[in-house]
Design an enzyme around this catalytic site. Sequence first.
Site: not given
Length: 435
Positions: A64, A66, A96, A307, A311
């Site tokens: 991810h 972002r 996502n 994965d 964050h």
Amino acid sequence: MITGTILIRGGTVLDETGERRSDVLIKDGAIAEVSEGIGVQAGTQVLDAEGCIVSPGLVDIQVHFREPGREESETIETGARAAALGGNTAVVAMPNTQPPLDDAKVVSSVLEQGRRAACLVTVAGCITKGRAGIELAPMGELHDLGVRIFTDDGDCVADANVMRRAFEYALALPGAVISQHAEDPALVAGGHMHEGAWSARLGIPGRPGEAESTIVARDIALARLTGGRYHVLHMSTGAATQLVRAAKAEGLRVTAEASPQHFTLTDEKCSGFDPVFKMNPPLRPESDVAAIVAGLADGTIDAIATDHAPHSPETKELPFEEAPPGMLGVETALAVAITRLVETGIMSLADVLAAMSWRPARIAGLDAHGHGMPVVAGNPANLCVIDPFETWVVDQQRLSSKSFNTPWEGWKLTGKARHTILRGEAVVAYGEATR
Ligand SMILES: [Zn+2]
């Protein structure tokens, strides 16, 4: 920037055809010669590989980055640099983002940035519009742009009929694979960690392992019904592993991946309420961890994928039940795999590299882009040079990712990427990013 003619000298080449001591000469983006004792010509840059393994570049099919939408946590540029430092020459970014990758325009712009990054960043496309689980995304248009993996990752496609139609639609798209974040949303609703002894003791609502195994069982039945190709993202339970093992024995087109955290860490890590250990699917008990390791060792689980889920501190450092799930992975995966699986004698380095390079490359169709290919003259120079014995201590401040949420802080690990070569350019040399 290190480009032009590069000689990787003194290493041992290891790819799916086997292992041999050899130098590797790179010219004009391709492998020009693979043999012992290649001489140094004027203008050749030498990269030392003494004591190292020269492997096809690693390929992480679950990250991810972002972008678009949460660039304060990671961008395509920063994520790709971190991945290159971890030995990757190609990754597949999950859809996502905000907006999600369900539309040709957004996908094109991400792919274009991904071609300029320090490793090739390709993407998975959404199965459904807005990842809402209702209406199929324009999968054909996304496939035309090169998308091969389709998933609503972050969320599970819960509706069996939508999933069936996705399998059927994908049959007409060569190389396409339907991938699933296998957690039944109804069973995990309100849960923040694995449902078991630790969640009961801590008073944290749980996410049962059955949320994964029931979805994997259903999806395998749909793969059988439709003849479709199915891939299980970040598989975390022994029950799901057994289902995949049986599906493969039956000859169904089913593959699976596991993440370093799921073959190393247990749900006990959540006992300190540290949100860095919160992720979906959650960390599981020892019995599941052992089953994932066994699945990797016997080849039931095809690939190791991280994965990688950055964050920013502002969003991650919250009370456990409010924090978002996910942890960093691209810079530490190789070392965790070597430390956990190779040093313990559970797997050979060759088998770990198969799970981190050529097998995931094939699942994602990245072999067609020259990744995970044997180290022979004529192939594109997408390589990583690994020191399998270098030890280092993970320090979140020294990782290259824009975020800091690593579960491996302070761990002493063995194995490190020394050089990473992307299309003939040394994007990482002696452990440092060159751009
Ligand atoms: Zn997921």
